[in-house]
Design a protein around this motif. Structure first.
Motif: not given
Length: 241
Positions: A159-163, A189-191
């Motif tokens: 996941v790439d920059e969900p917020t 794995l979260l960016v």
């Protein structure tokens, strides 16, 4: 420490003439949530895209569950049980929420129990089930993007920059959703740039700079060490930012 589900060893990725990843070594333990942090331009998105085969590594190994996946086509990587939520979310704006979900369930009709679970994670999706995805707010679109990625069971979620750009109340809702996902034993794995989010959900952390991983360890240790935050990220961070 759990066995790694994903391991990158000496990964280099070139985009045109630019040498973006310059020997990335990264371990993602099974069943936990690993934060991938770093300044803008450090190579975080390129790392996710290289894992997913959207950009092919020019050197090094990408190993998933003991098997080399570097160099495989994106569709074949997805079939291994890996989903990717890009920063732009990748939704079909003219299709309804329901139609977006149907397309994401590639193996056939969605399991009703799984759909109910997704509605528990993201109640707004039930409310707007028959509305075009383009009508949703930014936070609701992000929820739909994540829901699409887990429409079927996945072993690894990228996941790439969900917020990014979301209101604090929506960020809190996403935190709860990711905590629930962790309880389902989905490896993530979260960016992310929101340090409050990182502290709330992260188990382990890798920090990137200039195309390399320069720090790895427990997220809680980084959260407690302001000097280390300053050195690695160039910011004085706190859990309210």
């Amino acid at each position: 420490m759990p066995e790694p589900l994903l391991h990158l060893e000496g990964v280099h990725t070139h985009i045109g003439q630019y040498h973006i990843l310059q020997g990335v070594d990264l371990t993602v333990p099974a069943g936990g949530l690993t934060m991938l942090l770093g300044r803008n331009g450090a190579g975080k998105t390129t790392t996710l895209r290289s894992i997913m085969g959207l950009w092919q590594p020019s050197q090094g190994k990408v190993v998933f569950d003991g098997a080399e996946i570097g160099g495989m086509a994106t569709a074949d990587i997805a079939r291994q049980g890996i989903s990717y939520v890009p920063e732009n979310m990748g939704l079909f704006s003219n299709l309804t929420v329901q139609e977006n979900m149907v397309l994401a369930a590639r193996k056939g009709p969605m399991d009703e129990a799984r759909l109910d679970w997704i509605f528990q994670l993201f109640p707004a999706l039930r409310k707007f089930w028959r509305l075009p995805a383009g009508n949703l707010s930014g936070g609701q679109k992000q929820m739909l993007a994540i829901a699409r990625a887990i429409a079927e069971p996945r072993r690894l979620l990228l996941v790439d920059e969900p917020t990014k750009g979301l209101a604090p109340s929506i960020v809190e809702a996403l935190i709860e959703a990711f905590l629930d996902l962790k309880r389902s034993e989905t490896t993530i794995l979260l960016v992310e740039q929101n340090f409050h989010m990182a502290c709330a959900v992260g188990d382990s952390v890798a920090v990137m700079d200039d195309g390399r991983v320069v720090h790895g360890g427990a997220m809680a240790e980084l959260a407690e060490d302001e000097a280390l935050q300053q050195r690695l990220l160039g910011l004085s961070l706190d859990t309210e930012s």
